[in-house]
Design a protein around this motif. Structure first.
Motif, PDB file in Angstrom:
ATOM      1  N   GLY A 753       0.793  -1.224   0.000  1.00 38.48           N
ATOM      2  CA  GLY A 753       0.000   0.000   0.000  1.00 38.48           C
ATOM      3  C   GLY A 753       0.821   1.267   0.000  1.00 38.48           C
ATOM      4  O   GLY A 753       0.255   2.368   0.006  1.00 38.48           O
ATOM      5  N   ASN A 754       2.125   1.136  -0.004  1.00 38.20           N
ATOM      6  CA  ASN A 754       2.999   2.312  -0.003  1.00 38.20           C
ATOM      7  C   ASN A 754       3.027   2.942  -1.393  1.00 38.20           C
ATOM      8  O   ASN A 754       3.665   2.411  -2.313  1.00 38.20           O
ATOM      9  N   SER A 755       2.351   4.067  -1.569  1.00 42.08           N
ATOM     10  CA  SER A 755       2.273   4.713  -2.891  1.00 42.08           C
ATOM     11  C   SER A 755       3.581   5.354  -3.296  1.00 42.08           C
ATOM     12  O   SER A 755       3.786   5.674  -4.467  1.00 42.08           O
ATOM     13  N   ASN A 756       4.502   5.564  -2.350  1.00 45.20           N
ATOM     14  CA  ASN A 756       5.795   6.183  -2.662  1.00 45.20           C
ATOM     15  C   ASN A 756       6.873   5.159  -3.000  1.00 45.20           C
ATOM     16  O   ASN A 756       8.015   5.537  -3.258  1.00 45.20           O
ATOM     17  N   SER A 757       6.502   3.895  -2.974  1.00 39.13           N
ATOM     18  CA  SER A 757       7.482   2.845  -3.242  1.00 39.13           C
ATOM     19  C   SER A 757       7.841   2.831  -4.734  1.00 39.13           C
ATOM     20  O   SER A 757       6.963   2.746  -5.599  1.00 39.13           O
ATOM     21  N   ILE A 758       9.122   2.899  -5.019  1.00 41.05           N
ATOM     22  CA  ILE A 758       9.582   2.861  -6.404  1.00 41.05           C
ATOM     23  C   ILE A 758       9.338   1.491  -7.022  1.00 41.05           C
ATOM     24  O   ILE A 758       8.903   1.377  -8.167  1.00 41.05           O
ATOM     25  N   VAL A 759       9.577   0.432  -6.245  1.00 41.81           N
ATOM     26  CA  VAL A 759       9.395  -0.921  -6.770  1.00 41.81           C
ATOM     27  C   VAL A 759       7.924  -1.177  -7.066  1.00 41.81           C
ATOM     28  O   VAL A 759       7.578  -1.786  -8.086  1.00 41.81           O
ATOM     29  N   ASN A 760       7.030  -0.705  -6.185  1.00 36.44           N
ATOM     30  CA  ASN A 760       5.594  -0.859  -6.456  1.00 36.44           C
ATOM     31  C   ASN A 760       5.207  -0.152  -7.750  1.00 36.44           C
ATOM     32  O   ASN A 760       4.408  -0.661  -8.543  1.00 36.44           O
ATOM     33  N   TYR A 761       5.762   1.024  -7.939  1.00 35.65           N
ATOM     34  CA  TYR A 761       5.454   1.768  -9.163  1.00 35.65           C
ATOM     35  C   TYR A 761       5.943   1.013 -10.405  1.00 35.65           C
ATOM     36  O   TYR A 761       5.240   0.921 -11.415  1.00 35.65           O
ATOM     37  N   MET A 762       7.145   0.447 -10.312  1.00 38.90           N
ATOM     38  CA  MET A 762       7.685  -0.306 -11.444  1.00 38.90           C
ATOM     39  C   MET A 762       6.846  -1.552 -11.721  1.00 38.90           C
ATOM     40  O   MET A 762       6.624  -1.935 -12.873  1.00 38.90           O
ATOM     41  N   GLU A 763       6.353  -2.201 -10.659  1.00 44.06           N
ATOM     42  CA  GLU A 763       5.521  -3.377 -10.861  1.00 44.06           C
ATOM     43  C   GLU A 763       4.175  -3.010 -11.486  1.00 44.06           C
ATOM     44  O   GLU A 763       3.615  -3.770 -12.283  1.00 44.06           O
ATOM     45  N   ARG A 764       3.650  -1.844 -11.124  1.00 39.80           N
ATOM     46  CA  ARG A 764       2.413  -1.404 -11.768  1.00 39.80           C
ATOM     47  C   ARG A 764       2.633  -1.139 -13.250  1.00 39.80           C
ATOM     48  O   ARG A 764       1.756  -1.416 -14.082  1.00 39.80           O
ATOM     49  N   LYS A 765       3.800  -0.600 -13.608  1.00 36.42           N
ATOM     50  CA  LYS A 765       4.118  -0.402 -15.030  1.00 36.42           C
ATOM     51  C   LYS A 765       4.167  -1.740 -15.766  1.00 36.42           C
ATOM     52  O   LYS A 765       3.714  -1.862 -16.912  1.00 36.42           O
ATOM     53  N   THR A 766       4.707  -2.764 -15.103  1.00 36.14           N
ATOM     54  CA  THR A 766       4.731  -4.100 -15.708  1.00 36.14           C
ATOM     55  C   THR A 766       3.315  -4.611 -15.920  1.00 36.14           C
ATOM     56  O   THR A 766       2.992  -5.170 -16.969  1.00 36.14           O
ATOM     57  N   ASN A 767       2.455  -4.407 -14.920  1.00 36.38           N
ATOM     58  CA  ASN A 767       1.062  -4.850 -15.052  1.00 36.38           C
ATOM     59  C   ASN A 767       0.360  -4.142 -16.208  1.00 36.38           C
ATOM     60  O   ASN A 767      -0.439  -4.750 -16.930  1.00 36.38           O
ATOM     61  N   GLU A 768       0.647  -2.851 -16.377  1.00 38.88           N
ATOM     62  CA  GLU A 768       0.021  -2.101 -17.465  1.00 38.88           C
ATOM     63  C   GLU A 768       0.399  -2.690 -18.817  1.00 38.88           C
ATOM     64  O   GLU A 768      -0.448  -2.817 -19.711  1.00 38.88           O
ATOM     65  N   GLU A 769       1.676  -3.047 -18.973  1.00 39.60           N
ATOM     66  CA  GLU A 769       2.106  -3.629 -20.246  1.00 39.60           C
ATOM     67  C   GLU A 769       1.501  -5.014 -20.456  1.00 39.60           C
ATOM     68  O   GLU A 769       1.113  -5.361 -21.578  1.00 39.60           O
ATOM     69  N   LEU A 770       1.402  -5.801 -19.380  1.00 32.95           N
ATOM     70  CA  LEU A 770       0.793  -7.129 -19.516  1.00 32.95           C
ATOM     71  C   LEU A 770      -0.692  -7.023 -19.853  1.00 32.95           C
ATOM     72  O   LEU A 770      -1.214  -7.783 -20.670  1.00 32.95           O
ATOM     73  N   ASN A 771      -1.352  -6.049 -19.245  1.00 31.21           N
ATOM     74  CA  ASN A 771      -2.763  -5.822 -19.570  1.00 31.21           C
ATOM     75  C   ASN A 771      -2.932  -5.330 -20.997  1.00 31.21           C
ATOM     76  O   ASN A 771      -3.856  -5.726 -21.707  1.00 31.21           O
ATOM     77  N   ARG A 772      -2.028  -4.430 -21.414  1.00 32.74           N
ATOM     78  CA  ARG A 772      -2.119  -3.870 -22.765  1.00 32.74           C
ATOM     79  C   ARG A 772      -1.953  -4.947 -23.827  1.00 32.74           C
ATOM     80  O   ARG A 772      -2.611  -4.912 -24.872  1.00 32.74           O
ATOM     81  N   LYS A 773      -1.104  -5.922 -23.544  1.00 38.25           N
ATOM     82  CA  LYS A 773      -0.869  -6.990 -24.506  1.00 38.25           C
ATOM     83  C   LYS A 773      -1.804  -8.184 -24.314  1.00 38.25           C
ATOM     84  O   LYS A 773      -1.677  -9.195 -25.011  1.00 38.25           O
ATOM     85  N   GLY A 774      -2.730  -8.081 -23.332  1.00 36.03           N
ATOM     86  CA  GLY A 774      -3.693  -9.150 -23.123  1.00 36.03           C
ATOM     87  C   GLY A 774      -3.120 -10.409 -22.511  1.00 36.03           C
ATOM     88  O   GLY A 774      -3.699 -11.489 -22.637  1.00 36.03           O
ATOM     89  N   ARG A 775      -1.984 -10.291 -21.816  1.00 36.61           N
ATOM     90  CA  ARG A 775      -1.343 -11.477 -21.269  1.00 36.61           C
ATOM     91  C   ARG A 775      -1.856 -11.843 -19.878  1.00 36.61           C
ATOM     92  O   ARG A 775      -1.685 -12.977 -19.420  1.00 36.61           O
ATOM     93  N   ILE A 776      -2.522 -10.890 -19.200  1.00 34.85           N
ATOM     94  CA  ILE A 776      -3.033 -11.159 -17.859  1.00 34.85           C
ATOM     95  C   ILE A 776      -4.052 -12.291 -17.888  1.00 34.85           C
ATOM     96  O   ILE A 776      -4.092 -13.150 -16.994  1.00 34.85           O
ATOM     97  N   LYS A 777      -4.889 -12.330 -18.922  1.00 35.53           N
ATOM     98  CA  LYS A 777      -5.950 -13.337 -19.002  1.00 35.53           C
ATOM     99  C   LYS A 777      -5.381 -14.748 -19.097  1.00 35.53           C
ATOM    100  O   LYS A 777      -6.058 -15.725 -18.775  1.00 35.53           O
ATOM    101  N   ASN A 778      -4.151 -14.861 -19.564  1.00 37.41           N
ATOM    102  CA  ASN A 778      -3.560 -16.197 -19.735  1.00 37.41           C
ATOM    103  C   ASN A 778      -2.872 -16.708 -18.475  1.00 37.41           C
ATOM    104  O   ASN A 778      -2.457 -17.875 -18.418  1.00 37.41           O
ATOM    105  N   LEU A 779      -2.741 -15.840 -17.455  1.00 44.16           N
ATOM    106  CA  LEU A 779      -1.956 -16.236 -16.284  1.00 44.16           C
ATOM    107  C   LEU A 779      -2.627 -17.366 -15.502  1.00 44.16           C
ATOM    108  O   LEU A 779      -1.963 -18.303 -15.042  1.00 44.16           O
TER     109      LEU A 779
END
Length: 898
Positions: A753-779
């Motif tokens: 829940g730490n919104s200032n965490s750099i690693v959390n922010y980077m992981e959210r960027k990864t999720n955005e790319e996985l969602n954009r490419k439709g890969r989340i549904k395959n997990l």
């Protein structure tokens, strides 16, 4: 190359036109005076073979114009002379209402002058050209709009072509082979006609909404091969105010499609474009190959800049930037192609004298004629009974231009497809962006070389595809050599080989770089607000990219809903990006120059030269990060005014060889984010979801987030953390009771829940790319399938531990001490629950540091406090108590071990 600048003394007159006739240079003044010079003497003077004191004109020929006749009438103001064309025996001199023919102009006493064409106001002559082979004069007139063909020798009108009212003819371009002529009109249309010396003609093509011409006297010629039609100020827009302007060469052999574009850095539209009458050739002695090319000279309508271009590469051979304070009125080449003459509006004659080694070997005239004969043949002309006809319009509803698929439908046009359909009041120009996306594209009207995007959205220009000319190509497939039919697989974009030809404007390091990143397009204006102080806003209003209209950069303070200007600066370049740090502001130009200011506008550093365009510019705290278009990474501490670590490259994280290994230039992943932390750590994310940081101590890139961990780790970012956990939640394995531990679960929730965490922010960027490419549904399907395979039963816990270990190390590198201490507890408890005693002992020994607990090399945290918190969290886990008690006894947490 040598330049001779020779001012001429003309009272109340200006030089309007030039002509090269049989080794003589003819200059026409507005008062009707034709000054004749020896070209050889001008060249000799330029090369210091002749003293300038001995340079003198050879002849002075004078004519006068009026509204009623060549000699004028009392009380009427004479017309100005604008048009000059000539051959060995005949000279044509014209004003806006008369065209005079002078025969035997070389002989002082035997001149005969008569009127070849005459019109009265409001009719006006807009252009005059002479076909010296057939001695046919072409006279363009407005009100009404006509093109008159005149046999100069017989002084006879042989044809008159009438144009519709909006199509006011502005200038004419003659074909050196004497087969066609093209008319550029004020309504943006281009009319291409076929003709012969008998006066027969035929409209070959009409291209609507293509060119923007002002009421000026233009000077345009075609190359000697007669294969390209130059179109100045080519329009790609729906109105003059918002149009995209550039000069293009249309290939007559390929249905007048765009062959190449002349992107001039001049600040205004082109007025003069003259091709050299010869073809040049350069031979590579090492390879035994030769390259042929044309040279053309261009100049604008508002400044005195002259550029000479090589058509092989469409790069300026040289740039005479603002050689004159006034516009260039006309230019002409000598017949041998080694000298270029120009006259400016302030009556200065410029002689650009070249040596053969400067330009290349001249191709013989016979070979140039052979090149003309290879052009697409024209249909034979049908003889007409009358010499005056009305030209019929042949509709061309679709115009394809280079770089964009454009469809233009004009008001009243009829598109035929079995039956006629009329579309009214519709004009559109679109550029394909994606499969179902389009956007309106504009360029800066004052500079056709630069694409401009209005608004605040950032757009990028595609990277260069140039490669060294001698770079080895990929070996051809054996199947292709054997004549196997080609497959339907889409081929990659062809590379554009390049070599060097006496120019300093080419950027070699971009062509020889392993990386080519896209660079931002230039916006007309944009604003940037500081993330630390929203009341401060930097405003950039791009000018014309030079000293005549510099870019305005200003910083405003919004106070009580009013803007107070803190500073303003003028920069003679285009600004593409700006950013703000703790106490400084920075912006960069399109050619890679960095400017750094304080809040008051004081320059903190001299302009820094990167050498190539800048793709990313970010600031945070005291640090400024820059990534150039060839992948070079710089990070400066502005307060200390030094480089934080040696410059590096983003190539290792892109590494296109991971995707393709047998090509010269290959596509890598796109960079979706590039920034810097307040402690000077560069961060970078890619379109595949991976995130990286640059370790300045180890001087290498480190992986922060990997899309693989999103598949298997139970501690991934909250938007995707339970994908695999949900699959195994009902299995009651040895690790599931960990989730019942409320204390550790609170820590995990706190970390995520730490919104200032750099690693959390980077992981959210990864999720955005996985969602954009439709890969989340395959997990989820992936989890169910792989965990059931033999040998992969422990994959979930192994991936989870790998993810936790990496987060710990990254937090330590990023100096995120609070997050590190919390994750350390979670990691050690997880090791204890899973029974990894040796690995837990390894971690505790690392914290214990052989008893040196005062060594604070774990961020700002005390080793003893970290060790104590881990031991307390693992105290109730029975099968690791023997390990934890030994360390608890060593630090005095318990009295004796079990």
């Amino acid at each position: 190359m040598r330049l001779l600048k020779y001012p001429l003394e003309l009272r109340d007159e200006r030089l309007n036109a030039l002509a090269s006739v049989d080794g003589r240079l003819l200059l026409l003044s507005s008062g009707g005076h034709v000054i004749v010079w020896s070209q050889k003497e001008l060249v000799d003077t330029a090369f210091d073979r002749l003293s300038i004191d001995k340079l003198a004109r050879k002849q002075m020929i004078s004519v006068a114009f009026s509204a009623s006749g060549p000699k004028g009438t009392a009380g009427s103001a004479p017309d100005e002379a604008y048009f000059l064309a000539g051959a060995a025996e005949t000279l044509l001199i014209g004003s806006e209402h008369e065209l005079l023919r002078m025969q035997q102009w070389e002989n002082e006493g035997a001149r005969a002058t008569d009127t070849l064409f005459k019109c009265t106001a409001p009719r006006a002559i807009t252009d005059v050209k002479l076909d010296t082979a057939s001695m046919t004069a072409f006279v363009l007139c407005s009100s009404p709009n006509t093109i008159s063909l005149i046999n100069v020798k017989a002084n006879k009108l042989i044809a008159t072509i009438s144009l519709t009212k909006p199509a006011k003819p502005s200038t004419i371009v003659l074909d050196p082979s004497g087969e066609t002529f093209s008319v550029l009109c004020a309504d943006r249309s281009i009319h291409v006609y076929q003709y012969n010396q008998k006066g027969d003609y035929k409209l070959l093509r009409e291209m609507p909404r293509y060119v923007h011409v002002e009421p000026l006297h233009y000077k345009i010629t075609m190359p000697p091969q007669a294969n390209y039609l130059p179109v100045i100020n080519s329009v790609k827009g729906t109105s003059f105010a918002t149009s995209t302007s550039a000069t293009v060469l249309l290939d007559r052999n390929k249905d007048y499609n765009v062959a190449s574009t002349v992107v001039s850095p001049a600040s205004n539209a082109c007025k003069v474009l003259v091709f050299s009458p010869t073809v040049y050739e350069k031979t590579n002695t090492k390879k035994g190959t030769s390259v042929r090319y044309n040279l053309l000279a261009t100049s604008g309508a508002k400044d005195g800049t002259i550029l000479v271009w090589n058509t092989r590469r469409m790069k300026p051979l040289f740039n005479a930037l603002q050689i004159s304070e006034t516009p260039i009125n006309d230019m002409t080449w000598t017949d041998d192609g080694l000298t270029l003459y120009a006259v400016s509006n302030d009556n200065v004659l410029y002689t650009f004298a070249f040596l053969p080694v400067d330009l290349g070997t001249i191709v013989p005239e016979s070979e140039v004629v052979a090149m003309r004969q290879k052009n697409k043949p024209l249909p034979p002309l049908v003889s007409k009974e009358t010499t005056t006809t009305t030209a019929t319009k042949e509709k061309t509803p679709t115009v394809k231009t280079e770089g964009a698929e454009s469809t233009v439908i004009n008001k009243g046009d009829t598109v035929s497809d079995g039956k006629s359909t009329t579309i009214n009041n519709v004009t559109s120009l679109v550029k394909k962006v994606g499969k179902n996306k389009t956007q309106i594209v504009k360029t800066l009207a004052s500079n056709p070389s630069v694409k401009v995007t209005e608004g605040t959205g950032m757009e990028f220009s595609a990277p260069s595809y140039n490669v060294p000319k001698d770079l080895k190509r990929r070996v051809q497939d054996e199947s292709t050599k054997a004549g196997t039919p080609p497959t339907s697989k889409k081929s990659k974009r062809d590379l554009e080989p390049m070599d060097f030809l006496e120019t300093g404007l080419l950027i070699p390091n971009a062509s020889f770089s392993r990386i080519r990143l896209a660079s931002p397009k230039i916006r007309l204006s944009f604003k940037y607000s500081s993330p630390l102080n929203k009341t401060l806003t930097m405003t950039v209003k791009n000018g014309s990219g030079n000293e005549q209209k510099p870019t305005v950069v200003s910083l405003q303070l919004k106070n009580n809903e009013q803007d107070e200007q803190l500073f303003q600066d003028f920069i003679p370049k285009f600004i593409t990006m700006c950013t703000a740090g703790k106490f400084f502001w920075a912006c960069c130009s399109d050619d890679g120059v960095l400017y750094v200011y304080s809040d008051s506008g004081k320059k903190l550093l001299p302009p820094m030269i990167m050498g190539t365009p800048i793709s990313f510019l970010e600031a945070n705290g005291n640090f400024l990060l820059c990534v150039t278009s060839i992948g070079e990474l710089y990070c400066w501490d502005i307060e200390k005014q030094k480089l934080e670590f040696p410059s590096n490259s983003v190539y290792p994280v892109l590494n296109p060889s991971l995707r393709y290994s047998d090509d010269i230039l290959t596509r890598a992943e796109n960079i979706t984010m590039c920034t810097v932390t307040a402690k000077g750590v560069p961060l970078l994310t890619l379109s595949n979801g991976d995130g990286y940081m640059f370790d300045k101590l180890m001087e290498t890139w480190l992986l922060i987030t990997d899309s693989w961990w999103a598949y298997g780790s139970q501690y991934w970012d909250s938007t995707n953390s339970s994908i695999l956990n949900n699959t195994s939640a009902d299995n009651n394995d040895k690790g599931n009771d960990f989730w019942n531990s409320s204390d550790v679960q609170d820590i995990v929730t706190d970390v995520k829940g730490n919104s200032n965490s750099i690693v959390n922010y980077m992981e959210r960027k990864t999720n955005e790319e996985l969602n954009r490419k439709g890969r989340i549904k395959n997990l989820q399907r992936f989890a169910r399938a792989i965990l059931m395979k033999e040998g992969y039963e422990s994959m979930e816990e192994i991936v989870t531990l790998a993810h936790l270990e990496n987060r710990l190390l990254v937090c330590l590198k990023l100096e995120e001490s609070e997050e590190f201490s919390k994750l350390l507890i979670v990691y050690c408890v997880r090791l204890s629950k899973l029974g990894y005693g040796d690995r837990l002992d390894d971690v505790l020994q690392w914290l214990y540091n052989e008893g040196d607990l005062d060594n604070k090399d774990l961020g700002s945290k005390d080793r003893k406090d970290l060790l104590k918190s881990v031991l307390l969290a693992c105290a109730n886990i029975r099968h690791v108590q023997r390990i934890t008690n030994s360390y608890a006894t060593a630090i005095g947490l318990v009295n004796d071990s079990i």
